[in-house]
Design an enzyme around this catalytic site. Structure first.
Site, PDB file in Angstrom:
ATOM      1  N   ARG A 276     -17.883 -15.435 -13.342  1.00 27.63           N
ATOM      2  CA  ARG A 276     -17.734 -16.740 -13.376  1.00 27.63           C
ATOM      3  C   ARG A 276     -19.378 -17.505 -13.243  1.00 27.63           C
ATOM      4  O   ARG A 276     -19.582 -18.402 -14.056  1.00 27.63           O
ATOM      5  CB  ARG A 276     -17.009 -17.306 -12.186  1.00 27.63           C
ATOM      6  CG  ARG A 276     -16.783 -18.800 -12.131  1.00 27.63           C
ATOM      7  CD  ARG A 276     -15.908 -19.319 -11.066  1.00 27.63           C
ATOM      8  NE  ARG A 276     -14.854 -18.399 -10.749  1.00 27.63           N
ATOM      9  CZ  ARG A 276     -13.794 -18.735 -11.672  1.00 27.63           C
ATOM     10  NH1 ARG A 276     -13.559 -19.441 -12.502  1.00 27.63           N
ATOM     11  NH2 ARG A 276     -12.474 -17.931 -11.449  1.00 27.63           N
TER      12      ARG A 276
ATOM     13  N   LYS B 133     -13.945  -4.561   3.614  1.00 31.78           N
ATOM     14  CA  LYS B 133     -14.937  -3.667   3.335  1.00 31.78           C
ATOM     15  C   LYS B 133     -16.357  -3.726   3.718  1.00 31.78           C
ATOM     16  O   LYS B 133     -17.207  -2.858   4.296  1.00 31.78           O
ATOM     17  CB  LYS B 133     -14.825  -3.189   2.022  1.00 31.78           C
ATOM     18  CG  LYS B 133     -13.658  -2.394   1.513  1.00 31.78           C
ATOM     19  CD  LYS B 133     -13.459  -2.012   0.323  1.00 31.78           C
ATOM     20  CE  LYS B 133     -12.161  -1.246  -0.172  1.00 31.78           C
ATOM     21  NZ  LYS B 133     -12.171  -0.790  -1.522  1.00 31.78           N
TER      22      LYS B 133
ATOM     23  N   TYR C  46      -3.459  -1.078  -8.428  1.00 30.20           N
ATOM     24  CA  TYR C  46      -2.360  -0.188  -8.526  1.00 30.20           C
ATOM     25  C   TYR C  46      -0.788  -1.140  -8.202  1.00 30.20           C
ATOM     26  O   TYR C  46      -0.911  -2.044  -7.667  1.00 30.20           O
ATOM     27  CB  TYR C  46      -2.426   1.261  -8.041  1.00 30.20           C
ATOM     28  CG  TYR C  46      -2.139   0.892  -6.480  1.00 30.20           C
ATOM     29  CD1 TYR C  46      -1.006   1.464  -5.940  1.00 30.20           C
ATOM     30  CD2 TYR C  46      -3.301   0.926  -5.809  1.00 30.20           C
ATOM     31  CE1 TYR C  46      -0.977   1.318  -4.327  1.00 30.20           C
ATOM     32  CE2 TYR C  46      -3.210   1.208  -4.369  1.00 30.20           C
ATOM     33  CZ  TYR C  46      -2.121   1.051  -3.584  1.00 30.20           C
ATOM     34  OH  TYR C  46      -1.970   1.252  -2.150  1.00 30.20           O
TER      35      TYR C  46
ATOM     36  N   ASP D 290     -14.578   5.472  -1.942  1.00 35.34           N
ATOM     37  CA  ASP D 290     -14.222   4.887  -3.353  1.00 35.34           C
ATOM     38  C   ASP D 290     -15.068   5.691  -4.539  1.00 35.34           C
ATOM     39  O   ASP D 290     -14.498   5.559  -5.650  1.00 35.34           O
ATOM     40  CB  ASP D 290     -14.585   3.338  -3.337  1.00 35.34           C
ATOM     41  CG  ASP D 290     -13.203   2.601  -2.263  1.00 35.34           C
ATOM     42  OD1 ASP D 290     -12.266   3.065  -2.538  1.00 35.34           O
ATOM     43  OD2 ASP D 290     -13.799   1.601  -1.995  1.00 35.34           O
TER      44      ASP D 290
ATOM     45  N   GLY E 137      -4.842   1.879 -11.209  1.00 37.54           N
ATOM     46  CA  GLY E 137      -5.816   2.609  -9.972  1.00 37.54           C
ATOM     47  C   GLY E 137      -5.288   3.530  -9.160  1.00 37.54           C
ATOM     48  O   GLY E 137      -5.671   3.713  -8.044  1.00 37.54           O
TER      49      GLY E 137
ATOM     50  N   SER F 214       0.689  -1.213   0.107  1.00 38.87           N
ATOM     51  CA  SER F 214       0.061   0.052   0.081  1.00 38.87           C
ATOM     52  C   SER F 214       0.825   1.251  -0.103  1.00 38.87           C
ATOM     53  O   SER F 214       1.736   1.450   0.714  1.00 38.87           O
ATOM     54  CB  SER F 214      -0.897   0.049   1.150  1.00 38.87           C
ATOM     55  OG  SER F 214      -1.717   1.263   1.265  1.00 38.87           O
TER      56      SER F 214
ATOM     57  N   GLY G 142     -15.704  -9.010 -12.599  1.00 35.47           N
ATOM     58  CA  GLY G 142     -15.814  -9.207 -11.320  1.00 35.47           C
ATOM     59  C   GLY G 142     -17.243  -8.805 -10.892  1.00 35.47           C
ATOM     60  O   GLY G 142     -17.695  -8.002 -11.484  1.00 35.47           O
TER      61      GLY G 142
END
Length: 242
Positions: free
Chosen positions: A142, A64, A201, A100, A215, A14, A120
């Site tokens: 998926r 999250k 990122y 976000d 990102g 990070s 996703g």
């Protein structure tokens, strides 16, 4: 000194400490930001420690959604998304926000495209869809039935990864919301004439694609909004990670 941190796992990559500590220094705020590695099974026992020792913290994968039951208040946007990435501690109470959305909107608004494909169907995918609600969207996943249950969106299209690999597209926007640990190279085979926005990122870009955006800018803008929530100051983002 006020203390702030990032919780999640893995987080050693990070850039949040570098970013926030530069802002604290720039604005003369006596505070420090660090990393606190927390796995999902450790979250319940860590909450009291975080509340006692920090003025606020950021939340990343895979916590999250898991953090929400421990919060005393959640912003409407974070509640709708069932995803919190910023927490402030006020008089022993934990207040949750989602910044976000702000970060994604700042980046997506600069990309001209009428249709996007989202790789996703997790929390980040839901946040991206919320941020670009006016666009024509196809979720690549998926399991289509599971994705529909997870995302709770009926106005968008769904296809499987296999169908996407067979799908011929060009000059479209592809947004990767899959975790950093998953390699999307095979999914992107034959998709050269498109733009990829990766919500991760510090990714080594070995994808054969015409335009690649990582990102990092999302990170910076969502971090700036978290900084504003904590300090009341809107920081200048230019050059913060140079």
């Amino acid at each position: 000194m006020n203390k702030y941190c990032l919780i999640g796992y893995p987080i050693e990559h990070s850039l949040s400490p570098k970013m926030h500590n530069k802002w604290f220094h720039r604005y003369g705020i006596h505070a420090h930001y660090k990393l606190e590695e927390v796995r999902p099974r450790e979250l319940e026992t860590k909450i009291r420690y975080l509340t006692k020792n920090y003025s606020g913290f950021n939340v990343t994968y895979p916590l999250k959604k898991e953090i929400t039951p421990y919060l005393d208040w959640i912003s409407r946007e974070a509640k709708d998304l069932k995803s919190v990435n910023t927490v402030t501690v006020e008089e022993g109470k934990l207040l949750g926000y989602n910044t976000d959305v702000f970060g994604i909107k700042q980046v997506i608004g600069k990309i001209q495209n009428d249709h996007c494909y989202i790789l996703g169907n997790g929390n980040m995918a839901k946040t991206v869809i919320h941020s670009i609600n006016s666009r024509d969207i196809t979720v690549v996943c998926r399991d289509i039935d599971k994705a529909k249950r997870d995302l709770e969106k009926d106005h968008i299209n769904y296809i499987t990864y296999h169908e996407f690999k067979e799908h011929q597209i060009s000059h479209k926007l592809i947004i990767n919301t899959l975790p950093l640990t998953l390699d999307i190279g095979e999914i992107l085979l034959g998709k050269y004439e498109n733009t990829l926005l990766d919500c991760n990122y510090k990714v080594r870009n070995n994808y054969n694609i015409r335009v690649y955006l990582d990102g990092l800018e999302i990170l910076i803008h969502q971090g700036a909004e978290a900084f504003r929530i904590w300090t009341g100051k809107t920081p200048v983002v230019d050059g913060i990670l140079d």
